[in-house]
Design an enzyme around this catalytic site. Sequence first.
Site, mmCIF file in Angstrom:
data_model
loop_
_atom_site.group_PDB
_atom_site.id
_atom_site.type_symbol
_atom_site.label_atom_id
_atom_site.label_comp_id
_atom_site.label_asym_id
_atom_site.label_seq_id
_atom_site.Cartn_x
_atom_site.Cartn_y
_atom_site.Cartn_z
ATOM 1 N N ASP A 189 0.806 -1.222 0.000
ATOM 2 C CA ASP A 189 0.000 0.000 0.000
ATOM 3 C C ASP A 189 0.839 1.273 0.000
ATOM 4 O O ASP A 189 0.316 2.376 0.139
ATOM 5 C CB ASP A 189 -0.972 0.019 1.180
ATOM 6 C CG ASP A 189 -0.271 -0.110 2.533
ATOM 7 O OD1 ASP A 189 0.944 -0.387 2.552
ATOM 8 O OD2 ASP A 189 -0.951 0.052 3.567
ATOM 9 N N GLU A 212 13.570 -3.454 10.784
ATOM 10 C CA GLU A 212 14.532 -3.033 9.776
ATOM 11 C C GLU A 212 15.965 -3.142 10.302
ATOM 12 O O GLU A 212 16.847 -3.705 9.636
ATOM 13 C CB GLU A 212 14.234 -1.590 9.342
ATOM 14 C CG GLU A 212 12.873 -1.402 8.719
ATOM 15 C CD GLU A 212 11.745 -1.144 9.725
ATOM 16 O OE1 GLU A 212 10.633 -0.785 9.297
ATOM 17 O OE2 GLU A 212 11.993 -1.322 10.940
#
Length: 309
Positions: free
Chosen positions: A177, A262
């Site tokens: 998205d 991350e």
Amino acid sequence: MTHTDQISKLLEIKLIQAISSERILGPNQLDTTRGLASVIWGTDRIESGRNFENNTMADGGTTTEIQTIYAITPTYSRLEQKADLIRLSQTLMHVEHFHWVVVEDSNFKTALVTNLLSESGLNFTHLNNITPIEFQKGALAGKSSRGVQQRNAGLDWLRQTLHHGENKGVVYFMDDDNTYDIRIFQEMRYTKRVSVWPVGLVGGAIYESPIVKNGKVTGWFTGWGPHREFAIDMAGFAVNLDLVHSHPNARFSYSTKPGNLEGAILKAMGADISHLEPKANNCTQVLVWHTKTSKTELTTDKKLDNLEV
């Protein structure tokens, strides 16, 4: 209107003007209006995820090998899923030397995603791997990050399908998205180890970015967890495929706190801040935005079911 309200309104107007003009200055004098230098694009669409091609010049010479980008995209069933995937796939149609690894959070491959990928004309691999039930419901559901299982399935496919030293490529963890300027793919394509760049509309800010001094990343311009070793969004980095192969145990984990996935995966791949390669004009351009499609409320759907047509 009070004096405070007037100031707030003025700030709001200036913010809207800044976003509308796409000119935002930050620690690296970030400017999203500045164009990139001319780039060389491949001319032939890759038909296999195992292949990449050299870009041959008119005089018969050869430029740097064009590495294939392998983008791993987790996706899950929701009303907005098809709209998001259609929008993303039609961006990717403009990207050469690209292989899309789409991983459904499901016990099976759904007809919706199967048909969408088949009709897209893209080079893709379609996988499915469902999130364990304990992380879907109950106390653990709100404490874990979405997409862990699916990104790991994508990493497994890369390691099992592509050969270390033979296949050259870049790996990008691409949400379904987000919004991507196609120039970001050309920026990441020649990643030697780990490349980084700014991300817009993330962390409650207009953008977050690596801080770059003399061509080197020295810190992070972010309002959330700025002292993290890698204070970066998933959309803000890519890694060379060799790193994935040379660190076979590097995986995402449910034990990692949200917002730290991350950094955890980069550490697991042996990266540190000195390895980071700033892209997007020394991190002065925003070419990807962490957009989120709002959840659709079907407030009149049942009324429409009862209508006689």
